[in-house]
Design a protein around this motif. Structure first.
Motif, PDB file in Angstrom:
ATOM      1  N   ASP A   1       0.829  -1.196   0.000  1.00 28.60           N
ATOM      2  CA  ASP A   1       0.000   0.000   0.000  1.00 28.60           C
ATOM      3  C   ASP A   1       0.867   1.252   0.000  1.00 28.60           C
ATOM      4  N   ARG A   2       1.901   1.254   0.812  1.00 27.96           N
ATOM      5  CA  ARG A   2       2.773   2.428   0.897  1.00 27.96           C
ATOM      6  C   ARG A   2       3.580   2.625  -0.390  1.00 27.96           C
ATOM      7  N   VAL A   3       4.036   1.532  -0.986  1.00 28.43           N
ATOM      8  CA  VAL A   3       4.770   1.639  -2.243  1.00 28.43           C
ATOM      9  C   VAL A   3       3.872   2.236  -3.322  1.00 28.43           C
ATOM     10  N   LEU A   4       2.655   1.711  -3.445  1.00 22.37           N
ATOM     11  CA  LEU A   4       1.733   2.181  -4.467  1.00 22.37           C
ATOM     12  C   LEU A   4       1.411   3.660  -4.272  1.00 22.37           C
ATOM     13  N   LEU A   5       1.068   4.045  -3.050  1.00 23.02           N
ATOM     14  CA  LEU A   5       0.758   5.448  -2.760  1.00 23.02           C
ATOM     15  C   LEU A   5       1.946   6.353  -3.065  1.00 23.02           C
ATOM     16  N   SER A   6       3.123   5.924  -2.645  1.00 21.70           N
ATOM     17  CA  SER A   6       4.319   6.758  -2.783  1.00 21.70           C
ATOM     18  C   SER A   6       4.693   6.964  -4.243  1.00 21.70           C
ATOM     19  N   VAL A   7       4.760   5.867  -5.000  1.00 26.36           N
ATOM     20  CA  VAL A   7       5.208   5.954  -6.388  1.00 26.36           C
ATOM     21  C   VAL A   7       4.221   6.748  -7.231  1.00 26.36           C
ATOM     22  N   ARG A   8       2.947   6.506  -7.048  1.00 28.18           N
ATOM     23  CA  ARG A   8       1.980   7.200  -7.912  1.00 28.18           C
ATOM     24  C   ARG A   8       1.901   8.691  -7.580  1.00 28.18           C
ATOM     25  N   ASN A   9       2.145   9.074  -6.316  1.00 27.28           N
ATOM     26  CA  ASN A   9       2.135  10.499  -5.996  1.00 27.28           C
ATOM     27  C   ASN A   9       3.409  11.191  -6.451  1.00 27.28           C
ATOM     28  N   LEU A  10       4.535  10.492  -6.411  1.00 26.13           N
ATOM     29  CA  LEU A  10       5.753  11.050  -6.983  1.00 26.13           C
ATOM     30  C   LEU A  10       5.562  11.272  -8.478  1.00 26.13           C
ATOM     31  N   ASP A  11       4.959  10.310  -9.150  1.00 17.99           N
ATOM     32  CA  ASP A  11       4.720  10.450 -10.578  1.00 17.99           C
ATOM     33  C   ASP A  11       3.756  11.591 -10.872  1.00 17.99           C
TER      34      ASP A  11
END
Length: 373
Positions: A191-201
């Motif tokens: 969950d944290r990986v998905l949230l982090s990567v998509r918000n960085l993008d």
């Protein structure tokens, strides 16, 4: 297919058991992309260099003490593309002095409340406020502040050089911050990986509309590396989607002229969930660009990996978060831009190593370490 769709698809292809167990839980709120911010109108290259295919690099040159160096000329720079000398088509120096006509670099300070505990968030916020209020609260570069929460980039403060005003705004949000429980095993990490990567993008996609140079300072230890056998991609389709996500995020950061910086405090660093061994230097094994679909790994999307590859730096963990922020902002004071035409690619998404060498002893160039042609 967007970056968000690719990452989501990879997760569904790779982790059916974990997702099945999660179906009964309430879905997380979908993060909203950041609102467009006004451009500072810094033309990193003349209009005739904007043609499709030409690559523009921002280069920070530092001395042995890590301080940016100004006053260099084109003859001091050598560009290597896959170890072959490339032709530099344009060169511009920005010295950041008071009398300069160069517009300021855009500095974005992002406080990550998703990947660290509430107490660590509070400590980091206090140190950020201390930085903002020092030196009569006048910042050397305009700064925007983003707060990355479970709901995405929830709070954004417009660029300002008034540190006191930014600190006052930041102080108002203390009671509204919450974090994902790090006790959640498997799915919590995903969950944290998905949230982090998509918000960085989403930040990179938003900033792509502006030609300014940006320094994005990510305050936090980063998200889990997901390097253990538990998180291996289980299908060729998933492996391809993962590779495509790595390529797209790399391109997005470069095309948005974003140098990503990772900073963190010592407080609680040992308690951060690091799937796959807990090695704080694990990211160093993934700094080389991914040249093929078969070699793509979730660890290639790690915060510290992306920071180095974008031409930024990794600082900390240390107790002096104020000093780390100041060191990052210092890199906005003097930099150079160069442009070149990449050679014809033999295949789609062909990876090229990049290196800029300075023909003076004791100087180091920091820029993108590669690109997909």
């Amino acid at each position: 297919m967007s970056m968000l769709q690719r990452v989501c698809l990879v997760l569904f292809l790779c982790f059916p058991v974990l997702l099945s167990a999660q179906q009964s839980a309430a879905p997380a709120s979908s993060p909203q992309p950041p609102a467009p911010s006004p451009s500072l109108a810094l033309a990193l290259a003349p209009a005739d260099e904007s043609r499709q295919g030409r690559i523009v690099l921002s280069v920070v040159v530092t001395d042995k003490s890590g301080k940016p160096v100004s006053g260099l000329e084109l003859k001091d720079f050598t560009l290597l593309d896959n170890n072959q000398q490339g032709k530099i088509l344009s060169f511009h120096a920005f010295d950041g002095t008071v009398h300069s006509d160069d517009p300021p670099v855009k500095v974005i300070l992002l406080l990550d409340t998703v990947n660290i505990s509430f107490q660590q968030v509070a400590d980091a916020r206090q140190q950020i406020e201390k930085f903002l209020r020092q030196k009569s609260s006048h910042l050397s570069q305009p700064m925007s502040i983003y707060l990355f929460t479970n709901d995405g980039l929830k709070f954004q403060f417009e660029p300002s050089s008034d540190g006191n005003a930014l600190a006052a705004d930041l102080k108002q949000v203390d009671g509204q911050l919450r974090t994902i429980g790090q006790a959640q095993a498997g799915w919590g990490d995903l969950d944290r990986v998905l949230l982090s990567v998509r918000n960085l993008d989403s930040i990179a996609q938003n900033e792509a509309n502006s030609p300014d140079r940006k320094i994005l300072i990510w305050v936090g230890h980063g998200w889990p590396m997901l390097n253990s056998v538990q998180f291996q991609v289980s299908s060729s389709q998933g492996q391809q989607q993962l590779f495509d996500s790595i390529v797209e995020l790399s391109n997005s950061l470069r095309e948005a002229h974003i140098a990503l910086y990772s900073i963190s405090s010592e407080e609680g660093s040992e308690s951060i969930s690091k799937v796959g061994g807990g090695n704080p230097f694990l990211y160093q094994d993934f700094l080389k660009g991914v040249k093929s679909v078969q070699k793509a790994s979730f660890s290639n999307l790690g915060l510290k990996v992306l920071a180095i590859q974008s031409g930024g730096r990794v600082l900390g963990p240390s107790s002096d978060l104020v000093g780390q922020i100041a060191s990052c902002v210092q890199d906005a004071s003097s930099f150079y831009t160069i442009s070149f035409d990449p050679p014809r690619a033999d295949k789609p998404q062909e990876y090229h190593d990049l290196k800029v060498i300075i023909d003076k002893p004791g100087l180091t160039a920091h820029t993108n370490t590669g690109y997909y042609n």
